[in-house]
Design a protein around this motif. Sequence first.
Motif, short mmCIF file in Angstrom:
data_model
loop_
_atom_site.label_atom_id
_atom_site.label_comp_id
_atom_site.label_asym_id
_atom_site.label_seq_id
_atom_site.Cartn_x
_atom_site.Cartn_y
_atom_site.Cartn_z
N MET A 67 0.82 -1.18 0.00
CA MET A 67 0.00 0.00 0.00
C MET A 67 0.86 1.25 0.00
N LEU A 68 2.03 1.20 0.61
CA LEU A 68 2.92 2.35 0.62
C LEU A 68 3.32 2.76 -0.79
N LEU A 69 3.54 1.78 -1.65
CA LEU A 69 3.89 2.06 -3.03
C LEU A 69 2.80 2.88 -3.70
N ALA A 70 1.58 2.45 -3.56
CA ALA A 70 0.46 3.15 -4.21
C ALA A 70 0.32 4.58 -3.70
N GLU A 71 0.55 4.78 -2.41
CA GLU A 71 0.42 6.11 -1.83
C GLU A 71 1.56 7.04 -2.23
N SER A 72 2.70 6.48 -2.57
CA SER A 72 3.85 7.32 -2.90
C SER A 72 3.97 7.63 -4.39
N LEU A 73 3.12 7.04 -5.20
CA LEU A 73 3.18 7.27 -6.65
C LEU A 73 2.60 8.63 -7.03
N PRO A 74 3.10 9.19 -8.10
CA PRO A 74 2.50 10.44 -8.58
C PRO A 74 1.08 10.18 -9.08
N PRO A 75 0.24 11.20 -9.12
CA PRO A 75 -1.15 11.01 -9.58
C PRO A 75 -1.25 10.35 -10.95
N SER A 76 -0.26 10.56 -11.80
CA SER A 76 -0.30 9.98 -13.15
C SER A 76 -0.19 8.46 -13.15
N HIS A 77 0.17 7.87 -12.01
CA HIS A 77 0.31 6.41 -11.92
C HIS A 77 -0.74 5.77 -11.01
N ARG A 78 -1.66 6.54 -10.54
CA ARG A 78 -2.71 6.00 -9.67
C ARG A 78 -3.89 5.54 -10.50
N PHE A 79 -4.67 4.65 -9.91
CA PHE A 79 -5.86 4.18 -10.59
C PHE A 79 -7.05 4.29 -9.66
N GLU A 80 -8.23 4.28 -10.26
CA GLU A 80 -9.47 4.39 -9.51
C GLU A 80 -10.11 3.01 -9.43
N VAL A 81 -10.65 2.66 -8.26
CA VAL A 81 -11.35 1.40 -8.08
C VAL A 81 -12.85 1.67 -8.22
N LEU A 82 -13.46 0.98 -9.17
CA LEU A 82 -14.90 1.09 -9.40
C LEU A 82 -15.58 -0.13 -8.81
N THR A 83 -16.63 0.08 -8.04
CA THR A 83 -17.34 -1.04 -7.44
C THR A 83 -18.84 -0.89 -7.67
N GLY A 84 -19.54 -1.98 -7.47
CA GLY A 84 -21.00 -1.97 -7.58
C GLY A 84 -21.46 -1.52 -8.95
N ASP A 85 -22.38 -0.55 -8.96
CA ASP A 85 -22.96 -0.05 -10.22
C ASP A 85 -21.96 0.71 -11.08
N GLN A 86 -20.88 1.19 -10.49
CA GLN A 86 -19.87 1.91 -11.28
C GLN A 86 -19.08 0.96 -12.18
N ALA A 87 -18.92 -0.28 -11.75
CA ALA A 87 -18.14 -1.27 -12.51
C ALA A 87 -19.03 -1.88 -13.59
N PRO A 88 -18.42 -2.27 -14.72
CA PRO A 88 -19.20 -2.95 -15.76
C PRO A 88 -19.86 -4.21 -15.20
N SER A 89 -21.00 -4.56 -15.74
CA SER A 89 -21.76 -5.71 -15.22
C SER A 89 -20.98 -7.02 -15.32
N TRP A 90 -20.08 -7.13 -16.28
CA TRP A 90 -19.33 -8.37 -16.48
C TRP A 90 -18.00 -8.39 -15.73
N SER A 91 -17.73 -7.34 -14.95
CA SER A 91 -16.48 -7.34 -14.17
C SER A 91 -16.57 -8.39 -13.07
N PHE A 92 -15.42 -8.85 -12.63
CA PHE A 92 -15.37 -9.91 -11.62
C PHE A 92 -15.72 -9.32 -10.26
N ARG A 93 -16.71 -9.92 -9.60
CA ARG A 93 -17.18 -9.47 -8.28
C ARG A 93 -17.50 -7.98 -8.25
N SER A 94 -18.00 -7.48 -9.36
CA SER A 94 -18.41 -6.07 -9.47
C SER A 94 -17.32 -5.09 -9.08
N THR A 95 -16.09 -5.41 -9.46
CA THR A 95 -14.95 -4.53 -9.17
C THR A 95 -14.13 -4.36 -10.45
#
Length: 189
Positions: A1-29
Amino acid sequence: MLLAESLPPSHRFEVLTGDQAPSWSFRSTAHRYPNHHVAMRWNSVRMTRLWVNEWIYQQASTISSNIQDPSWNSASRSPAELQRRAREVAQHMLLDIVASVPHFTHLAAKSPPLTSRFLLLPLTAAGETSLCPQDVREYVINCLRMFDGLSAMRQASQAADMLEETKPFDDWYVQLLGQCLSSLMSRLG
C-alpha cells in the motif's frame, strides 16, 4: 500500500465497485487507469508479487521440517502464518489483475489484437498459480477465450486450454517469448 500512496497522480488508478463497474467485471470490481501503460506497469508489479508470494507459500511448507530451534516457531513467524500471509497477498494480486480486464476491454474496441496482448501474460500468470481460487480461474479462462474471439490470437485459447487441463506452462512461456522476439525483430527490419 505504501507504493500506491507514494506514486505520482499519473500512476494511480481508480477502483470502481458496484454499479460503477461494468456488469461483467469480476465481483463487481474494476480499475480505471489513466492509460494502458500505467495499467501494464501495475500488472507487472502484481505478477511479480504473485510469483514471489506463491514461492513463499511453497517454501513455508518445507521450513517447518527444517526448524531446529523451537523458539523460532512463534505465532508470527510460523510456517502456517507465512503461508496464510502469502496466500492473502497473492489473492489480492489476483483480484487486482482481473479488475484490470475492463480497462483493457474498453480499449479493445479500438485495437483488439493489441489489447489482448496486454492481458495475455497477466491473466495466464493469474490463472496458473496454485493459489488461484476456482472462480477466478474460470473468469480468467473466459476472458482468454473472449480475447481469442476478438483478436484471433491463438495464444489466448492455448492458455485457456492449458488452464482447463492444468498443464504446466514452462514451454508455453518460452514459445510465447520466442514469438514476441520474432515479431519484434521482423518489425525492426
